[in-house]
Scaffold this motif. Structure first.
Motif, mmCIF file in Angstrom:
data_model
loop_
_atom_site.group_PDB
_atom_site.id
_atom_site.type_symbol
_atom_site.label_atom_id
_atom_site.label_comp_id
_atom_site.label_asym_id
_atom_site.label_seq_id
_atom_site.Cartn_x
_atom_site.Cartn_y
_atom_site.Cartn_z
ATOM 1 N N SER A 93 0.841 -1.188 0.000
ATOM 2 C CA SER A 93 0.000 0.000 0.000
ATOM 3 C C SER A 93 0.874 1.234 0.000
ATOM 4 O O SER A 93 1.920 1.277 0.661
ATOM 5 C CB SER A 93 -0.918 0.026 1.237
ATOM 6 N N VAL A 94 0.460 2.235 -0.759
ATOM 7 C CA VAL A 94 1.132 3.526 -0.760
ATOM 8 C C VAL A 94 0.079 4.581 -1.058
ATOM 9 O O VAL A 94 -0.820 4.368 -1.877
ATOM 10 C CB VAL A 94 2.284 3.570 -1.797
ATOM 11 N N GLY A 95 0.146 5.693 -0.344
ATOM 12 C CA GLY A 95 -0.835 6.758 -0.534
ATOM 13 C C GLY A 95 -2.249 6.338 -0.201
ATOM 14 O O GLY A 95 -3.214 6.865 -0.774
ATOM 15 N N GLY A 96 -2.384 5.367 0.712
ATOM 16 C CA GLY A 96 -3.710 4.916 1.120
ATOM 17 C C GLY A 96 -4.368 3.952 0.159
ATOM 18 O O GLY A 96 -5.534 3.568 0.355
ATOM 19 N N ASP A 139 4.321 -4.200 -14.117
ATOM 20 C CA ASP A 139 4.479 -5.051 -12.930
ATOM 21 C C ASP A 139 3.392 -4.796 -11.887
ATOM 22 O O ASP A 139 3.454 -5.339 -10.780
ATOM 23 C CB ASP A 139 5.851 -4.847 -12.274
ATOM 24 N N GLY A 140 2.416 -3.909 -12.219
ATOM 25 C CA GLY A 140 1.352 -3.591 -11.271
ATOM 26 C C GLY A 140 1.644 -2.400 -10.385
ATOM 27 O O GLY A 140 0.830 -2.051 -9.511
ATOM 28 N N PHE A 141 2.776 -1.724 -10.592
ATOM 29 C CA PHE A 141 3.174 -0.599 -9.748
ATOM 30 C C PHE A 141 2.618 0.718 -10.275
ATOM 31 O O PHE A 141 2.502 0.911 -11.490
ATOM 32 C CB PHE A 141 4.700 -0.481 -9.699
ATOM 33 N N PRO A 142 2.346 1.666 -9.397
ATOM 34 C CA PRO A 142 1.939 3.005 -9.847
ATOM 35 C C PRO A 142 3.152 3.828 -10.270
ATOM 36 O O PRO A 142 4.288 3.520 -9.918
ATOM 37 C CB PRO A 142 1.291 3.602 -8.599
ATOM 38 N N GLY A 143 2.885 4.892 -11.021
ATOM 39 C CA GLY A 143 3.927 5.852 -11.372
ATOM 40 C C GLY A 143 4.623 5.554 -12.679
ATOM 41 O O GLY A 143 5.011 4.411 -12.940
ATOM 42 N N ASN A 144 4.750 6.586 -13.518
ATOM 43 C CA ASN A 144 5.599 6.515 -14.700
ATOM 44 C C ASN A 144 7.024 6.833 -14.274
ATOM 45 O O ASN A 144 7.284 7.904 -13.713
ATOM 46 C CB ASN A 144 5.126 7.522 -15.752
ATOM 47 N N LEU A 145 7.948 5.917 -14.540
ATOM 48 C CA LEU A 145 9.329 6.082 -14.096
ATOM 49 C C LEU A 145 10.232 6.471 -15.254
ATOM 50 O O LEU A 145 10.080 5.971 -16.376
ATOM 51 C CB LEU A 145 9.873 4.787 -13.491
ATOM 52 N N THR A 171 5.211 5.799 -5.313
ATOM 53 C CA THR A 171 5.385 4.378 -5.601
ATOM 54 C C THR A 171 6.422 3.816 -4.647
ATOM 55 O O THR A 171 6.870 4.510 -3.721
ATOM 56 C CB THR A 171 5.804 4.176 -7.073
ATOM 57 N N ILE A 172 6.792 2.557 -4.826
ATOM 58 C CA ILE A 172 7.906 1.986 -4.066
ATOM 59 C C ILE A 172 8.963 1.518 -5.060
ATOM 60 O O ILE A 172 8.650 1.204 -6.213
ATOM 61 C CB ILE A 172 7.478 0.841 -3.135
ATOM 62 N N LEU A 173 10.204 1.447 -4.593
ATOM 63 C CA LEU A 173 11.315 1.149 -5.493
ATOM 64 C C LEU A 173 12.447 0.520 -4.706
ATOM 65 O O LEU A 173 12.773 0.964 -3.598
ATOM 66 C CB LEU A 173 11.796 2.452 -6.144
ATOM 67 N N ASN A 174 13.043 -0.506 -5.271
ATOM 68 C CA ASN A 174 14.238 -1.116 -4.694
ATOM 69 C C ASN A 174 15.067 -1.655 -5.853
ATOM 70 O O ASN A 174 14.571 -2.459 -6.645
ATOM 71 C CB ASN A 174 13.871 -2.249 -3.727
ATOM 72 N N LEU A 175 16.306 -1.215 -5.975
ATOM 73 C CA LEU A 175 17.124 -1.523 -7.130
ATOM 74 C C LEU A 175 18.420 -2.203 -6.718
ATOM 75 O O LEU A 175 18.989 -1.897 -5.669
ATOM 76 C CB LEU A 175 17.464 -0.237 -7.903
ATOM 77 N N SER A 331 12.590 3.172 4.573
ATOM 78 C CA SER A 331 11.491 3.277 3.611
ATOM 79 C C SER A 331 11.968 3.102 2.174
ATOM 80 O O SER A 331 13.037 3.586 1.787
ATOM 81 C CB SER A 331 10.805 4.636 3.746
ATOM 82 N N THR A 332 11.143 2.424 1.368
ATOM 83 C CA THR A 332 11.407 2.297 -0.066
ATOM 84 C C THR A 332 10.386 3.095 -0.881
ATOM 85 O O THR A 332 10.246 2.891 -2.083
ATOM 86 C CB THR A 332 11.385 0.823 -0.501
ATOM 87 N N VAL A 333 9.676 4.002 -0.233
ATOM 88 C CA VAL A 333 8.699 4.834 -0.934
ATOM 89 C C VAL A 333 9.426 5.931 -1.709
ATOM 90 O O VAL A 333 10.290 6.626 -1.169
ATOM 91 C CB VAL A 333 7.692 5.459 0.051
ATOM 92 N N LEU A 334 9.086 6.065 -2.976
ATOM 93 C CA LEU A 334 9.569 7.161 -3.812
ATOM 94 C C LEU A 334 8.388 8.074 -4.077
ATOM 95 O O LEU A 334 7.413 7.679 -4.718
ATOM 96 C CB LEU A 334 10.144 6.629 -5.130
#
Length: 357
Positions: A93-96, A139-145, A171-175, A331-334
């Motif tokens: 969950s991110v942003g509710g 991949d089901g993630f929000p946000g244009n990267l 979104t969330i991100l881990n690289l 946190s991995t929230v971007l």
């Protein structure tokens, strides 16, 4: 200054051209990179007996594509995301708002599509710049990267990997980079030495997801602080190593000096070749994976040799696995409009240049 050359390496099943880019420096270090997945295909380290390729991988593009599209993908050498490592129950969950991802590792989500993307490439100075975009919903993630990966080859035999990612929505991100190293140049890695600068590690469950407990390495097989051969405690009946195939697949919490940006997190060496590698990173963790299931790879390794268990070791610098399930983790929230930056440096030495591990 680094020199560059490129050559065709293959064509994807979708008809996209894949190229191989070879970077070399005056010190004799040569690095081969693909525009497919930003894959590090080769790292040739100069020794008194000739160059040694310390990277596990494949000889042909067809083998990479077959590997990366299989259920037992190794991600050999690839730039991994949107979320390196696991997301528990393939949801966050991110942003509710709750997001459901593809459960591609049991009931969990692992790594993502970045290893299978084609990147635009520019070469200048000592830098290879690879760029692409990831649309919202991939991949089901929000946000244009917007994604930027820089591989920088220095004159003192170091390869620096710089990541820069921005998003137009929370979104969330881990690289990470998922190269498997073998400093012997072949065989297994059990007699190669490894030191990890970490006093604590993340306890895992039987699905290799963190339980939330961060435990001391003292008096356990997880203790690499003084350096030891990788195989010494790899399968001693310790529950944490037994449940991941008789080896390591764990995230270590890097001991970081106060005010330090990039910290030394690992040091590996081979008595056979005399090659040593030191790993520095800005990331909070490093996942040690000892290729416990590499033998399941559907594609052969270099020279047509079948992949083998313990045929390499990965040191995946990253944020912690399953962070969305553990708010106590970094946190991995971007956030929308913000930029994620991280870098990792691999520095290679031969003979007595590195000192004694």
């Amino acid at each position: 200054m680094a020199q560059f050359r490129s050559k065709p390496f293959g064509v994807t099943k979708n008809g996209e051209k894949v190229n191989e880019y070879i970077m070399s420096n005056p010190g004799g270090l040569a690095v081969s990179v693909l525009n497919y997945g930003c894959v590090i295909k080769n790292i040739f380290v100069p020794t008194k007996h000739g160059p040694v390729d310390v990277v596990v991988g494949h000889d042909t593009f067809a083998d990479y594509e077959n590997d990366f599209n299989s259920s037992s993908s190794t991600c050999c050498g690839a730039f991994v995301g949107r979320y390196a490592n696991r997301i528990e129950n393939a949801e966050f969950s991110v942003g509710g708002r709750k997001y459901q991802l593809e459960p591609n590792n049991g009931k969990n989500h692992l790594h993502g599509t970045f290893p299978r993307k084609i990147y635009d490439v520019k070469a200048f100075g000592d830098t290879l710049l690879l760029e692409t975009e990831s649309p919202a919903g991939e991949d089901g993630f929000p946000g244009n990267l917007k994604i930027s990966v820089r591989y920088i080859l220095t004159e003192d035999n170091a390869l620096r990997m710089d990541y820069r990612v921005s998003s137009d929505a929370d979104t969330i991100l881990n690289l990470t980079n998922h190269t498997y190293f073998n400093l012997d140049g072949g065989g297994d890695v059990l007699n190669q030495k490894l030191r990890i600068y970490a006093s604590r590690y993340l306890e895992g469950n039987n699905e290799t997801c963190p339980t939330g407990s961060i435990l001391p390495v003292d008096n356990t097989p997880m203790d690499f602080r003084a350096g030891k051969v990788i195989g010494r405690d790899i399968d001693t009946g310790f529950a944490q190593t037994t449940m991941v195939g008789g080896g390591y697949d764990h995230c270590f919490v890097i001991d970081r000096g106060r005010g330090a940006s990039q910290s030394l997190c690992a040091w590996a060496s081979s008595d056979k070749t005399g090659i040593s590698m030191k790993v520095y990173t800005t990331q909070p963790g490093v996942q040690l994976y000892t290729a416990n299931f590499l033998q399941d790879c559907p594609s052969p390794g270099k020279g047509g040799v079948p992949m083998q268990k313990y045929g390499g070791f990965a040191l995946e610098t990253q944020h912690f696995p399953c962070s969305p399930s553990h708010p106590e983790f970094p946190s991995t929230v971007l956030r929308a409009g913000k930029v994620f930056r991280a870098n990792t440096t691999l520095r290679f030495f031969t003979g007595k240049q590195c000192g004694k591990l």
